[in-house]
Design a protein around this motif. Structure first.
Motif, PDB file in Angstrom:
ATOM      1  N   GLY A 122       0.794  -1.213   0.000  1.00  0.00           N
ATOM      2  CA  GLY A 122       0.000   0.000   0.000  1.00  0.00           C
ATOM      3  C   GLY A 122       0.830   1.268   0.000  1.00  0.00           C
ATOM      4  N   GLU A 123       2.075   1.187  -0.474  1.00  0.00           N
ATOM      5  CA  GLU A 123       2.975   2.346  -0.469  1.00  0.00           C
ATOM      6  C   GLU A 123       2.769   3.263  -1.670  1.00  0.00           C
ATOM      7  N   ILE A 124       2.098   2.781  -2.706  1.00  0.00           N
ATOM      8  CA  ILE A 124       1.759   3.589  -3.870  1.00  0.00           C
ATOM      9  C   ILE A 124       0.291   3.329  -4.205  1.00  0.00           C
ATOM     10  N   LYS A 125      -0.319   4.284  -4.865  1.00  0.00           N
ATOM     11  CA  LYS A 125      -1.736   4.129  -5.177  1.00  0.00           C
ATOM     12  C   LYS A 125      -1.968   4.271  -6.671  1.00  0.00           C
ATOM     13  N   PRO A 126      -3.032   3.627  -7.159  1.00  0.00           N
ATOM     14  CA  PRO A 126      -3.305   3.677  -8.602  1.00  0.00           C
ATOM     15  C   PRO A 126      -3.847   5.032  -9.011  1.00  0.00           C
ATOM     16  N   MET A 127      -3.627   5.361 -10.278  1.00  0.00           N
ATOM     17  CA  MET A 127      -4.179   6.584 -10.858  1.00  0.00           C
ATOM     18  C   MET A 127      -5.076   6.180 -12.021  1.00  0.00           C
ATOM     19  N   LEU A 128      -6.189   5.555 -11.707  1.00  0.00           N
ATOM     20  CA  LEU A 128      -7.130   5.107 -12.735  1.00  0.00           C
ATOM     21  C   LEU A 128      -8.003   6.274 -13.149  1.00  0.00           C
ATOM     22  N   ALA A 129      -7.810   6.728 -14.384  1.00  0.00           N
ATOM     23  CA  ALA A 129      -8.554   7.886 -14.878  1.00  0.00           C
ATOM     24  C   ALA A 129      -9.878   7.478 -15.515  1.00  0.00           C
ATOM     25  N   ALA A 130      -9.872   6.379 -16.279  1.00  0.00           N
ATOM     26  CA  ALA A 130     -11.073   5.959 -17.001  1.00  0.00           C
ATOM     27  C   ALA A 130     -10.896   4.531 -17.490  1.00  0.00           C
ATOM     28  N   THR A 131     -12.003   3.832 -17.655  1.00  0.00           N
ATOM     29  CA  THR A 131     -11.999   2.510 -18.286  1.00  0.00           C
ATOM     30  C   THR A 131     -12.887   2.543 -19.518  1.00  0.00           C
ATOM     31  N   TYR A 132     -12.471   1.780 -20.526  1.00  0.00           N
ATOM     32  CA  TYR A 132     -13.221   1.651 -21.774  1.00  0.00           C
ATOM     33  C   TYR A 132     -13.332   0.172 -22.108  1.00  0.00           C
ATOM     34  N   PRO A 133     -14.411  -0.250 -22.766  1.00  0.00           N
ATOM     35  CA  PRO A 133     -14.446  -1.614 -23.292  1.00  0.00           C
ATOM     36  C   PRO A 133     -13.341  -1.802 -24.326  1.00  0.00           C
ATOM     37  N   LEU A 134     -12.778  -2.992 -24.397  1.00  0.00           N
ATOM     38  CA  LEU A 134     -11.722  -3.259 -25.370  1.00  0.00           C
ATOM     39  C   LEU A 134     -12.157  -2.922 -26.787  1.00  0.00           C
ATOM     40  N   SER A 135     -13.417  -3.148 -27.096  1.00  0.00           N
ATOM     41  CA  SER A 135     -13.917  -2.847 -28.443  1.00  0.00           C
ATOM     42  C   SER A 135     -13.839  -1.357 -28.762  1.00  0.00           C
ATOM     43  N   GLN A 136     -13.687  -0.509 -27.728  1.00  0.00           N
ATOM     44  CA  GLN A 136     -13.564   0.937 -27.925  1.00  0.00           C
ATOM     45  C   GLN A 136     -12.116   1.398 -27.717  1.00  0.00           C
ATOM     46  N   LEU A 137     -11.156   0.539 -28.044  1.00  0.00           N
ATOM     47  CA  LEU A 137      -9.747   0.897 -27.889  1.00  0.00           C
ATOM     48  C   LEU A 137      -9.391   2.155 -28.671  1.00  0.00           C
ATOM     49  N   ARG A 138      -9.964   2.311 -29.861  1.00  0.00           N
ATOM     50  CA  ARG A 138      -9.651   3.504 -30.649  1.00  0.00           C
ATOM     51  C   ARG A 138     -10.054   4.764 -29.889  1.00  0.00           C
ATOM     52  N   GLU A 139     -11.258   4.751 -29.316  1.00  0.00           N
ATOM     53  CA  GLU A 139     -11.727   5.903 -28.555  1.00  0.00           C
ATOM     54  C   GLU A 139     -10.869   6.114 -27.300  1.00  0.00           C
ATOM     55  N   ALA A 140     -10.468   5.012 -26.665  1.00  0.00           N
ATOM     56  CA  ALA A 140      -9.632   5.105 -25.474  1.00  0.00           C
ATOM     57  C   ALA A 140      -8.279   5.722 -25.807  1.00  0.00           C
ATOM     58  N   GLN A 141      -7.679   5.282 -26.924  1.00  0.00           N
ATOM     59  CA  GLN A 141      -6.385   5.858 -27.308  1.00  0.00           C
ATOM     60  C   GLN A 141      -6.523   7.321 -27.712  1.00  0.00           C
ATOM     61  N   ALA A 142      -7.625   7.674 -28.353  1.00  0.00           N
ATOM     62  CA  ALA A 142      -7.839   9.072 -28.720  1.00  0.00           C
ATOM     63  C   ALA A 142      -7.885   9.948 -27.466  1.00  0.00           C
TER      64      ALA A 142
END
Length: 360
Positions: free
Chosen positions: A325-345
């Motif tokens: 627990g010495e570092i914490k995640p920085m999860l900004a957003a999740t996308y379905p794999l099928s929307q990888l193009r939108e996620a990369q954009a």
């Protein structure tokens, strides 16, 4: 469980824009070799290596900043991180978290059912410290932009954490990159570390990991993202590109610059380093071509270190920091794999602070 013969996957068909990806629902499920394991992917993070390899930005023929789009000229001989051609079709995705569901004939069946994280750096285990024999997951082999992937179990670790798969998928690339940079620069509690691009995944990781080493940290980022960055714990936050960086520092003495940005601000970053200071770099998203006054370099006794391939222990260290627990995640957003193009954009546009993850 029954392993399907076909799976869903986002397949890269060649260098180019986002349309170089092809969504497939009939891709052959990988079969683990004798010592390999099959992993059902729970989540896979996005990182700059995926973007830059797709677009061919690593090629010396490209001189501009990372755009994520297709480039007019890409030398097919050096379009990847390692300066070698890539084989297409390729399933990218290095930051895999998932569950072992099958093993090869010579692999340990006790691994089945374990949640694991994959080390992006794939080693030759007969010579694991040899950088020339190291490949990257999703580049020199198929990765995690799919429902299933396979790996040598020596290139993964079982992880014990209450974090979700998506949260865990934010760590591998960003945090091992950051830890490698800080390790090469020898950062400790006597240092003040300046972090350009602090709103990105590596930038946020640099803040946390430098603070873990006891250093003072100065973050640089767009003012709209300062509230998010403050949660990472920097001591000072500056604008992304002050007109006069030395004045903005207000007598802060910078001993280390940890940079993944480059570009037009680069000469100022070097100029504010104290005598005997260190510059460590693992990216150039704002542009790889910079101007250096060699007199500043040698008269100020500066040390420059590049950081790409990291020692095997760095991934294990980061997993240990997660479990403690010495570092914490920085999860900004999740996308379905099928929307990888939108996620990369969204990733390319820096729409979010932190890391973006896709989920099959």
């Amino acid at each position: 469980m029954t392993i399907p013969e076909r799976m869903k996957a986002m397949v890269l068909t060649g260098h180019g824009d986002l349309d170089a990806y092809e969504w497939r629902e009939d891709w052959p499920t990988p079969q683990p070799g004798p010592i390999e394991v099959l992993i059902r992917v729970g989540a896979c993070g996005l990182n700059n290596t995926d973007v830059n390899t797709r677009s061919g930005w690593y090629s010396k023929a490209v001189n501009e900043a990372t755009t994520g789009g297709a480039y007019g000229q890409v030398d097919d001989e050096d379009p990847t991180w390692g300066g070698a051609p890539i084989t297409f079709p390729r399933i990218q995705g290095a930051d895999v978290v998932g569950t072992v569901v099958a093993v090869g004939a010579s692999a340990d069946p006790a691994l089945i059912g374990n949640r694991v994280m994959i080390d992006g750096w794939q080693r030759d285990w007969s010579d694991p410290d040899n950088k020339d024999k190291t490949g990257y997951f999703g580049s020199e082999c198929d990765g995690g932009y799919a429902e299933y992937t396979k790996v040598d179990p020596r290139n993964m670790l079982v992880v014990h954490s209450d974090l979700s798969d998506a949260e865990l998928a934010t760590f591998q690339c960003s945090y091992t990159t950051a830890e490698g940079m800080l390790m090469r620069a020898g950062v400790d509690n006597n240092d003040t570390v300046l972090v350009p691009g602090a709103s990105g995944g590596v930038g946020g990781a640099l803040i946390q990991l430098a603070k873990r080493r006891g250093a003072r940290v100065i973050a640089m980022a767009a003012e709209a993202k300062h509230a998010d960055i403050r949660q990472m714990g920097p001591d000072v936050i500056l604008p992304r590109a002050p007109a006069d960086l030395r004045a903005a520092l207000n007598n802060e003495k910078v001993t280390v610059v940890a940079d993944v940005v480059g570009g037009a601000m680069w000469p100022q970053l070097i100029d504010v380093l104290e005598r005997g200071g260190r510059y460590t770099c693992s990216g150039a998203i704002a542009g790889p071509m910079v101007e250096l006054d060699l007199r500043t370099f040698y008269l100020r006794d500066l040390t420059f270190t590049g950081s790409t391939v990291i020692p095997p222990h760095v991934f294990a260290d980061v997993v240990t920091y997660i479990e403690r627990g010495e570092i914490k995640p920085m999860l900004a957003a999740t996308y379905p794999l099928s929307q990888l193009r939108e996620a990369q954009a969204a990733f390319i546009a820096k729409k979010h602070t932190g890391n973006i993850v896709v989920v099959p």
